[in-house]
Design a protein around this motif. Structure first.
Motif, mmCIF file in Angstrom:
data_model
loop_
_atom_site.group_PDB
_atom_site.id
_atom_site.type_symbol
_atom_site.label_atom_id
_atom_site.label_comp_id
_atom_site.label_asym_id
_atom_site.label_seq_id
_atom_site.Cartn_x
_atom_site.Cartn_y
_atom_site.Cartn_z
ATOM 1 N N THR A 269 2.057 5.449 -8.808
ATOM 2 C CA THR A 269 1.924 4.859 -7.477
ATOM 3 C C THR A 269 1.218 3.514 -7.573
ATOM 4 O O THR A 269 1.632 2.530 -6.944
ATOM 5 C CB THR A 269 1.156 5.804 -6.536
ATOM 6 N N ARG B 9 0.845 -1.194 0.000
ATOM 7 C CA ARG B 9 0.000 0.000 0.000
ATOM 8 C C ARG B 9 0.885 1.251 0.000
ATOM 9 O O ARG B 9 1.691 1.436 0.904
ATOM 10 C CB ARG B 9 -0.908 0.017 1.228
ATOM 11 N N TYR B 10 0.683 2.098 -1.014
ATOM 12 C CA TYR B 10 1.401 3.367 -1.072
ATOM 13 C C TYR B 10 0.422 4.495 -1.375
ATOM 14 O O TYR B 10 -0.438 4.378 -2.258
ATOM 15 C CB TYR B 10 2.491 3.334 -2.149
ATOM 16 N N SER B 11 0.566 5.577 -0.640
ATOM 17 C CA SER B 11 -0.234 6.774 -0.864
ATOM 18 C C SER B 11 0.526 7.745 -1.744
ATOM 19 O O SER B 11 1.708 8.016 -1.505
ATOM 20 C CB SER B 11 -0.550 7.438 0.478
ATOM 21 N N ASP C 158 9.250 6.074 1.051
ATOM 22 C CA ASP C 158 8.832 5.355 -0.161
ATOM 23 C C ASP C 158 9.447 5.967 -1.418
ATOM 24 O O ASP C 158 8.743 6.394 -2.349
ATOM 25 C CB ASP C 158 7.305 5.348 -0.286
ATOM 26 N N ASP D 46 -2.501 8.475 3.890
ATOM 27 C CA ASP D 46 -1.257 7.797 4.261
ATOM 28 C C ASP D 46 -1.348 6.346 3.793
ATOM 29 O O ASP D 46 -2.390 5.883 3.318
ATOM 30 C CB ASP D 46 -0.997 7.886 5.770
ATOM 31 N N ASN D 47 -0.259 5.609 3.951
ATOM 32 C CA ASN D 47 -0.217 4.237 3.441
ATOM 33 C C ASN D 47 -1.257 3.312 4.091
ATOM 34 O O ASN D 47 -1.929 2.551 3.393
ATOM 35 C CB ASN D 47 1.181 3.652 3.605
#
Length: 448
Positions: free
Chosen positions: A262, A238-240, A289, A389-390
């Motif tokens: 992303t 999971r990446y924001s 990240d 956020d993630n």
């Protein structure tokens, strides 16, 4: 609001639409909703095998056999000067070309989107072009679908604006009939690869996949609902994008617009690949990240001025060890369920008003997210990079709302005006050696 320069493309296509020797039959057409008797809306055709490359026109290139067959420069066909519009530099390059056989599509198309997977060592790059035949027998010129390199030290990867023959136009990465209501369609096409390298060099680009998705998705504000069939969730990083707001604004103003890279990076890492420490050495060590910054830089289209070029994202994913990637369209969430059941997440492109997607908390004229699973009720589990956020990236969206905003081609925007939708556009990334189940489901959609 999530911003994306895909908005510019969508608006242009919507405005245009408002104005008034064959290859082997190995492509597969994707039926609409999987219903018998319904004409197919999408067809994929990709050239990947040694036989495919040998059947094309080889002018200065040779076909390479092996587990990953492709084409490379053998003896350059000639040399040329290229003025890079984004650096102002003029440089000499040797080149050679491969031209596909003419492919007559099972879906006479209003839109065509090319994809390619390639390796471009430093000092090399490639160009992908498309030429077609309309349903009335008139030929198009050769249209440039992309000038691409994995890096950005030799040329700036770029789409090419302003290409039209008065009947169709290239909108960044998409060939589009100017007036689909006229009944004109693209009935056949061929692709041309031009491989470039510095004069006297021994290195060459290698292309192991090139092809296109042809589609004729009708104008529609709503689509039929599909019935839930599976409940499964894939474990995807999971990446924001929003944690990168303000970082590297030279790449589409920073993280606020990085939904596509992303999403790509999440799926690349799902398959166990990621950039090395050396790859990331250019990123400010204070940034979390850093691989997301890396993905933004190396998907950036200098003409489009954004990171949302669909084929550039697929090409970026395929630069990682033994990964394949394509851009296509799917016809329903049933199709996505089949892929998720086989372990393949799906990156999707959609646009919507805030009130159209419960729980999103934003509206967007163009946004990418990843479907990673389905709940027991059939609702969509998505990794949505437009999150604070993630940990907040994992979302659950109502199935009916989500399916409609993804598959429609027309919508009302926040101003009450009619805008376009993507009609089911998605990215598929998968390993060079898929499982038998993965191979079967990809083949069912004409992706081999």
């Amino acid at each position: 609001m999530v911003t994306s320069r895909r908005t510019v493309l969508s608006a242009a296509i919507a405005a245009a639409a408002g104005a008034s020797a064959l290859s082997a039959p190995s492509a597969a057409a994707v039926p609409s909703g999987g219903r018998a008797g319904v004409p197919p809306l999408v067809e994929n055709r990709f050239w990947t095998s040694y036989g495919d490359w040998r059947r094309g026109g080889l002018d200065g290139v040779r076909a390479v056999a092996g587990p990953r067959s492709g084409v490379v420069i053998a003896r350059p066909e000639g040399s040329t000067e290229y003025l890079d519009p984004h650096t102002g530099r003029t440089e000499s390059w040797e080149y050679a070309t491969w031209t596909s056989p003419v492919h007559r599509s099972a879906v006479p198309a209003t839109e065509v989107i090319a994809s390619w997977n390639a390796d471009t060592p430093a000092g090399t790059w490639l160009q992908v072009e498309l030429r077609g035949t309309y349903s009335d027998g008139v030929e198009t010129p050769w249209f440039v679908m992309g000038r691409w390199a994995a890096g950005d030290g030799d040329i700036r990867r770029t789409s090419l604006d302003g290409q039209t023959d008065g009947r169709a136009s290239i909108w960044t990465d998409t060939f589009s009939i100017d007036d689909a209501s006229s009944g004109l369609r693209l009935s056949a096409y061929q692709l041309r690869l031009t491989l470039y390298r510095r004069p006297g060099a021994k290195l060459s680009p290698m292309v192991w996949r090139v092809g296109a998705m042809a589609s004729d998705v009708p104008d529609r504000f709503t689509v039929p609902a599909s019935a839930p069939r599976i409940a499964r969730e894939l474990i995807v990083p999971r990446y924001s994008q929003n944690t990168h707001i303000g970082q590297y604004p030279e790449y589409d103003n920073g993280g606020e617009a990085w939904c596509s890279p992303t999403s790509s990076q999440m799926i690349i890492e799902y398959w166990g690949r990621r950039p090395s420490a050396d790859d990331l050495a250019w990123v400010d060590p204070a940034f979390a990240d850093p691989q997301v910054c890396h993905a933004a830089r190396y998907t950036f289209d200098y003409q489009y001025d954004g990171c949302g070029n669909w084929p550039f994202n697929a090409a970026y994913a395929a630069t990682y060890r033994k990964l394949n990637a394509v851009v296509t369209r799917l016809s329903s969430l049933t199709d996505v369920e089949r892929l998720v059941a086989a372990g393949i997440p799906v990156i999707t492109s959609q646009s919507f008003r805030k009130e159209e997607l419960t729980g999103a908390g934003y509206g967007t004229a163009g946004h990418l997210m990843t479907v990673i699973g389905f709940t027991a009720d059939g609702d969509v589990i998505a990794n949505d990079p437009a999150s604070p956020d993630n940990p907040a990236v994992r979302r659950v969206y109502l199935r009916r709302e989500w399916e409609n905003i993804w598959l429609r081609t027309k919508r009302y925007n926040a101003s009450g005006n009619v805008s376009s939708g993507t009609g089911g556009v998605c990215y598929l990334y998968w390993p060079e050696r898929p499982t038998p189940a993965q191979r079967r489901v990809l083949a069912a959609f004409g992706v081999r």
